[in-house]
Design a protein around this motif. Sequence first.
Motif, PDB file in Angstrom:
ATOM      1  N   THR A  51      61.077  22.475 -25.397  1.00 43.29           N
ATOM      2  CA  THR A  51      61.835  23.712 -25.296  1.00 43.29           C
ATOM      3  C   THR A  51      61.988  24.180 -23.852  1.00 43.29           C
ATOM      4  O   THR A  51      62.668  25.141 -23.582  1.00 43.29           O
ATOM      5  CB  THR A  51      61.165  24.838 -26.108  1.00 43.29           C
ATOM      6  OG1 THR A  51      59.804  24.909 -25.719  1.00 43.29           O
ATOM      7  CG2 THR A  51      61.243  24.553 -27.590  1.00 43.29           C
ATOM      8  N   ARG A  52      61.314  23.530 -22.955  1.00 42.59           N
ATOM      9  CA  ARG A  52      61.471  23.868 -21.541  1.00 42.59           C
ATOM     10  C   ARG A  52      61.952  22.627 -20.819  1.00 42.59           C
ATOM     11  O   ARG A  52      61.876  21.531 -21.335  1.00 42.59           O
ATOM     12  CB  ARG A  52      60.117  24.252 -20.951  1.00 42.59           C
ATOM     13  CG  ARG A  52      59.502  25.410 -21.661  1.00 42.59           C
ATOM     14  CD  ARG A  52      59.043  26.426 -20.669  1.00 42.59           C
ATOM     15  NE  ARG A  52      58.539  27.591 -21.406  1.00 42.59           N
ATOM     16  CZ  ARG A  52      57.292  27.979 -21.339  1.00 42.59           C
ATOM     17  NH1 ARG A  52      56.432  27.329 -20.577  1.00 42.59           N
ATOM     18  NH2 ARG A  52      56.902  29.040 -22.008  1.00 42.59           N
ATOM     19  N   ASN A  53      62.371  22.792 -19.603  1.00 41.41           N
ATOM     20  CA  ASN A  53      62.663  21.634 -18.760  1.00 41.41           C
ATOM     21  C   ASN A  53      61.325  21.099 -18.254  1.00 41.41           C
ATOM     22  O   ASN A  53      60.887  21.410 -17.175  1.00 41.41           O
ATOM     23  CB  ASN A  53      63.549  22.033 -17.575  1.00 41.41           C
ATOM     24  CG  ASN A  53      64.994  22.140 -18.009  1.00 41.41           C
ATOM     25  OD1 ASN A  53      65.453  21.382 -18.853  1.00 41.41           O
ATOM     26  ND2 ASN A  53      65.706  23.090 -17.426  1.00 41.41           N
TER      27      ASN A  53
HETATM   28  C1  NAG Z   1      67.043  23.199 -18.005  1.00 44.25           C
HETATM   29  O1  NAG Z   1      67.601  23.127 -16.730  1.00 44.25           O
HETATM   30  C2  NAG Z   1      69.025  23.223 -16.710  1.00 44.25           C
HETATM   31  C3  NAG Z   1      69.509  22.990 -15.276  1.00 44.25           C
HETATM   32  O2  NAG Z   1      68.573  23.419 -14.333  1.00 44.25           O
HETATM   33  C4  NAG Z   1      69.433  24.590 -17.259  1.00 44.25           C
HETATM   34  O3  NAG Z   1      70.843  24.711 -17.281  1.00 44.25           O
HETATM   35  C5  NAG Z   1      68.892  24.715 -18.687  1.00 44.25           C
HETATM   36  O4  NAG Z   1      69.186  26.005 -19.198  1.00 44.25           O
HETATM   37  C6  NAG Z   1      67.393  24.495 -18.714  1.00 44.25           C
HETATM   38  N1  NAG Z   1      66.928  24.447 -20.092  1.00 44.25           N
HETATM   39  C7  NAG Z   1      65.889  25.181 -20.546  1.00 44.25           C
HETATM   40  C8  NAG Z   1      65.604  25.043 -22.015  1.00 44.25           C
HETATM   41  O5  NAG Z   1      65.226  25.903 -19.837  1.00 44.25           O
END
Ligand code: NAG
Length: 262
Positions: A178-180
Amino acid sequence: MMGLRLHLCFLALFSTLSISAHGLGPLCLPEEHVALFIFGDSLFDAGNNNYINTITDYQANYEPYGENFFKYSTGRFFDGRIIPDFIAEFANLPFITPYLHPGYHRYTDGVNFASAGAGALAETHQGTVIDLKSQLNNFKNLESLLSKELGDAEAKKLLFRAVYIISVGSNDYAVPFTRNSSIFQSYTPEEYVDMVISNLTFVIEEIYKKGGRKFGFPNLSPLGCLPLARALIPGNTGACKQELTALAILHNKALSEVLQKL
Ligand SMILES: *[C@@H]1O[C@H](CO)[C@@H](O)[C@H](O)[C@H]1NC(C)=O
Ligand SMILES: *[C@@H]1O[C@H](CO)[C@@H](O)[C@H](O)[C@H]1NC(C)=O
């Protein structure tokens, strides 16, 4: 939550108990009195997160939570009772109150330490939940309180006879999706599961050292099919996130093996 299967070998034991401690002073607990100690995440949290500094996502103290049973939101992430409530009812115990509830002192019935969003790993939602190791520390504080209240020998007996249920892992596995997160660049799925299980094992062993003997653990559900996980798949297809379910399956297998060994 229907898919949860409990490794509950102690349920048979509960069914033969008739707990009659209600209304008795704490110093004359009957021999068969069994307390219930609860650890883990939102499946088991009865409202500890109402009392910590966190975000709304990890709290359930607003409508419609609770609407079908309690008729108000208690902090449980359900419309009604949570699994530990049913176990408590079955054991003729009252619903077990959150450790952080300011008015709670009936420790001899047990205590609920669980915290929504928590994992076995300290990094899981760090700073917004009570992670499993901190829950263990709260349990150790409680042990001191019990010793003061009952005396060392009675407190030991209570902890020895008590039942300990722990629901943990779902958040540890969901967070990397759920996170990057770059966690799977550092660990294989197997290594990550090992790390979760070893942290859980540590807590089980610490409870054992304090006298705990009867433990119960729900299996993890097919996590990839939770709405949260399905929503991660582009295109809104409703498909399940298979990599996440695969981790839950690995975890259930590893936990079952570790429990046999322990
Ligand atoms: C992950 O990173 C991308 C680009 O940095 C961003 O657009 C996206 O919202 C992020 N996803 C999450 C789930 O935080
Ligand atoms: C527990 O998890 C941490 C990461 O939170 C890890 O560094 C540590 O090795 C694990 N502990 C055990 C006993 O496996």
